[in-house]
Design a protein around this motif. Structure first.
Motif, PDB file in Angstrom:
ATOM      1  N   ARG A 110     -23.159 -22.815  16.607  1.00  0.00           N
ATOM      2  CA  ARG A 110     -24.360 -22.139  17.110  1.00  0.00           C
ATOM      3  C   ARG A 110     -24.271 -20.631  16.901  1.00  0.00           C
ATOM      4  O   ARG A 110     -25.206 -20.024  16.398  1.00  0.00           O
ATOM      5  CB  ARG A 110     -24.489 -22.388  18.616  1.00  0.00           C
ATOM      6  N   VAL A 121     -26.603 -33.699  17.560  1.00  0.00           N
ATOM      7  CA  VAL A 121     -27.534 -32.653  18.018  1.00  0.00           C
ATOM      8  C   VAL A 121     -28.980 -33.094  17.814  1.00  0.00           C
ATOM      9  O   VAL A 121     -29.739 -33.214  18.770  1.00  0.00           O
ATOM     10  CB  VAL A 121     -27.280 -31.311  17.285  1.00  0.00           C
ATOM     11  N   VAL A 122     -29.364 -33.350  16.566  1.00  0.00           N
ATOM     12  CA  VAL A 122     -30.745 -33.783  16.304  1.00  0.00           C
ATOM     13  C   VAL A 122     -30.942 -35.224  16.795  1.00  0.00           C
ATOM     14  O   VAL A 122     -32.027 -35.608  17.199  1.00  0.00           O
ATOM     15  CB  VAL A 122     -31.095 -33.636  14.801  1.00  0.00           C
ATOM     16  N   LEU A 163     -33.611 -25.344  12.607  1.00  0.00           N
ATOM     17  CA  LEU A 163     -32.273 -25.877  12.874  1.00  0.00           C
ATOM     18  C   LEU A 163     -31.600 -25.106  14.009  1.00  0.00           C
ATOM     19  O   LEU A 163     -30.968 -25.695  14.890  1.00  0.00           O
ATOM     20  CB  LEU A 163     -31.456 -25.744  11.588  1.00  0.00           C
ATOM     21  N   ARG A 164     -31.762 -23.782  13.992  1.00  0.00           N
ATOM     22  CA  ARG A 164     -31.216 -22.945  15.063  1.00  0.00           C
ATOM     23  C   ARG A 164     -31.781 -23.337  16.422  1.00  0.00           C
ATOM     24  O   ARG A 164     -31.034 -23.509  17.377  1.00  0.00           O
ATOM     25  CB  ARG A 164     -31.613 -21.483  14.815  1.00  0.00           C
ATOM     26  N   LEU A 171     -30.922 -38.180  15.267  1.00  0.00           N
ATOM     27  CA  LEU A 171     -31.831 -38.980  14.467  1.00  0.00           C
ATOM     28  C   LEU A 171     -31.380 -40.440  14.533  1.00  0.00           C
ATOM     29  O   LEU A 171     -30.199 -40.735  14.331  1.00  0.00           O
ATOM     30  CB  LEU A 171     -31.760 -38.463  13.018  1.00  0.00           C
ATOM     31  N   ALA A 182     -33.099 -26.142  17.241  1.00  0.00           N
ATOM     32  CA  ALA A 182     -32.649 -27.495  17.584  1.00  0.00           C
ATOM     33  C   ALA A 182     -31.243 -27.465  18.172  1.00  0.00           C
ATOM     34  O   ALA A 182     -30.893 -28.280  19.020  1.00  0.00           O
ATOM     35  CB  ALA A 182     -32.693 -28.397  16.356  1.00  0.00           C
ATOM     36  N   MET A 183     -30.428 -26.496  17.713  1.00  0.00           N
ATOM     37  CA  MET A 183     -29.061 -26.422  18.216  1.00  0.00           C
ATOM     38  C   MET A 183     -28.992 -25.721  19.564  1.00  0.00           C
ATOM     39  O   MET A 183     -27.972 -25.777  20.244  1.00  0.00           O
ATOM     40  CB  MET A 183     -28.163 -25.750  17.187  1.00  0.00           C
ATOM     41  N   GLN A 184     -30.068 -25.042  19.956  1.00  0.00           N
ATOM     42  CA  GLN A 184     -30.078 -24.330  21.247  1.00  0.00           C
ATOM     43  C   GLN A 184     -30.728 -25.157  22.355  1.00  0.00           C
ATOM     44  O   GLN A 184     -30.306 -25.083  23.501  1.00  0.00           O
ATOM     45  CB  GLN A 184     -30.863 -23.004  21.130  1.00  0.00           C
ATOM     46  N   MET A 240     -24.700 -19.600  13.402  1.00  0.00           N
ATOM     47  CA  MET A 240     -26.079 -19.668  12.909  1.00  0.00           C
ATOM     48  C   MET A 240     -26.934 -18.530  13.457  1.00  0.00           C
ATOM     49  O   MET A 240     -28.035 -18.289  12.975  1.00  0.00           O
ATOM     50  CB  MET A 240     -26.687 -21.024  13.227  1.00  0.00           C
ATOM     51  N   LEU A 270     -33.974 -22.794   8.581  1.00  0.00           N
ATOM     52  CA  LEU A 270     -32.881 -22.340   9.441  1.00  0.00           C
ATOM     53  C   LEU A 270     -33.374 -22.071  10.852  1.00  0.00           C
ATOM     54  O   LEU A 270     -32.670 -22.364  11.826  1.00  0.00           O
ATOM     55  CB  LEU A 270     -32.266 -21.063   8.869  1.00  0.00           C
ATOM     56  N   GLU A 276     -32.662 -28.840  23.692  1.00  0.00           N
ATOM     57  CA  GLU A 276     -32.891 -30.269  23.501  1.00  0.00           C
ATOM     58  C   GLU A 276     -34.353 -30.537  23.107  1.00  0.00           C
ATOM     59  O   GLU A 276     -34.622 -31.408  22.285  1.00  0.00           O
ATOM     60  CB  GLU A 276     -32.489 -31.031  24.768  1.00  0.00           C
ATOM     61  N   VAL A 288     -38.800 -34.859  11.288  1.00  0.00           N
ATOM     62  CA  VAL A 288     -38.048 -35.375  10.135  1.00  0.00           C
ATOM     63  C   VAL A 288     -38.325 -36.874   9.953  1.00  0.00           C
ATOM     64  O   VAL A 288     -38.532 -37.347   8.832  1.00  0.00           O
ATOM     65  CB  VAL A 288     -36.530 -35.097  10.284  1.00  0.00           C
ATOM     66  N   ALA A 319     -34.659 -29.921  19.516  1.00  0.00           N
ATOM     67  CA  ALA A 319     -33.971 -30.981  18.773  1.00  0.00           C
ATOM     68  C   ALA A 319     -34.883 -32.208  18.658  1.00  0.00           C
ATOM     69  O   ALA A 319     -34.989 -32.825  17.599  1.00  0.00           O
ATOM     70  CB  ALA A 319     -32.661 -31.356  19.458  1.00  0.00           C
ATOM     71  N   LEU A 362     -37.627 -31.545  16.054  1.00  0.00           N
ATOM     72  CA  LEU A 362     -37.123 -31.659  14.687  1.00  0.00           C
ATOM     73  C   LEU A 362     -36.882 -33.123  14.320  1.00  0.00           C
ATOM     74  O   LEU A 362     -37.238 -33.582  13.229  1.00  0.00           O
ATOM     75  CB  LEU A 362     -35.827 -30.851  14.548  1.00  0.00           C
ATOM     76  N   ARG A 363     -36.285 -33.851  15.269  1.00  0.00           N
ATOM     77  CA  ARG A 363     -36.001 -35.278  15.061  1.00  0.00           C
ATOM     78  C   ARG A 363     -37.288 -36.041  14.737  1.00  0.00           C
ATOM     79  O   ARG A 363     -37.370 -36.781  13.776  1.00  0.00           O
ATOM     80  CB  ARG A 363     -35.371 -35.821  16.348  1.00  0.00           C
TER      81      ARG A 363
END
Lengths: 198, 198
Positions: B113, B167-168, A112-113, B170, A115-117, B116, A109, A119, A129, A122, A125-126
């Motif tokens: 956001r 967002v991510v 993910l948090r 991918l 990544a949502m705040q 979360m 989490l 770039e 993954v 993000a 994470l991209r």
């Protein structure tokens, strides 16, 4: 700063300083751009020490982000040797194994948090993954047209399930048992393997 | 604060003050707990003025959160009169209609956001989704066992798709055309309607 030079040669906090440097460098350069050498430089230690403590960049990333599982094990348990048969069920079971446990959920989490705040988070994470999870899960999609796209669609469903079940806590999906969730979701995920999409 | 009392009686900023008060009261009490009367009190205006400007609590919520679409229209276009036939395709098409447009995406992401970050925002989103969206979409699941659970599983897939695609980001799922995404996702979502889950 007294005694700082001494600490750099292996005192108890060196590991913590490498981890802090790793978080900074991963945050700034992304997963692909960060190197063990740059992280060592940011922590003012010898690169050999970073390798000694953490082995690989992936392991250092997992430690820095406090991710309590090994993505290689996760990916293998989804992909499995039997390829597509039951991949939907393995995916939801593996997902529940990580997210069903609050200790596994918290660092996911957190990722993910961020990544949502931001770039930059993000992007981190991209890249992670793609490299550490999808690259391996794809073994299970070998020979299936658009395997990457199918695997990503499957992953996106599971991410959304995590948010609705564990964060937004929408009822009844937040409270159904794991067995019921598997019964509901597994055959739907399996469609991403079996479906005719070309 | 000069002239403040005057402004309260209908000067240009009254609407803005009601919206600010609404954000505070919704944030503190959740969607179900917030009343038009409490929002009027927080904005120091007459409740009749709040009704005059915004009509219903739902409309006030949409204005306060700057949500640029009407959930009733969204829900109707998914549920439709033909019930289950094609509900998977209608869901992904409606989803892309909102999220594919950056102006539609921004406020949804803002809601997600906050949810979360804060438990109170998660509760707000949960109650709003239940009342304003799921309650209406369920018309399309009439007579289907576990309709709510199926609808929520469908919604969770779409939320995850939003995060992975927008967002991510991918690849390749971030770049495939909307038509390809519909072709990939619609039959899988449809399984949540057609599947044998009891």
């Amino acid at each position: 700063m007294k005694g700082r030079a001494g600490r750099r040669r292996g005192a108890p906090d060196t590991k913590g300083e490498i981890l802090a440097a790793a978080r900074t460098v991963f945050g700034e350069r992304g997963y692909d751009g960060a190197t063990m050498r740059a992280i060592a430089a940011a922590a003012s230690v010898d690169p050999a020490l970073v390798h000694h403590y953490f082995g690989t960049k992936e392991k250092l990333f997992l430690a820095a982000m406090e991710i309590p599982f090994d993505p290689a094990v996760i990916a293998d348990s989804i992909a499995s040797s039997a390829a597509g048969a039951g991949i939907g069920e393995r995916a939801i079971r593996t997902f529940l194994g990580v997210w069903g446990d609050p200790a596994g959920r918290a660092p996911m989490l957190a990722l993910l948090r961020s990544a949502m705040q931001h770039e930059t988070a993000a992007r981190l994470l991209r890249q992670f993954v793609s490299r550490a999870i999808l690259g391996r899960v794809l073994v299970g999609f070998e020979g299936v047209p658009n395997g990457v796209l199918r695997a990503e669609a499957m992953a996106s469903h599971l991410i959304g399930l995590a948010i609705i079940r564990y964060v937004v806590k929408l009822e009844p999906i937040a409270s159904v048992s794991e067995d019921e969730l598997i019964e509901l979701v597994a055959p739907v995920l399996q469609q991403y393997y079996d479906g005719a999409f070309e």
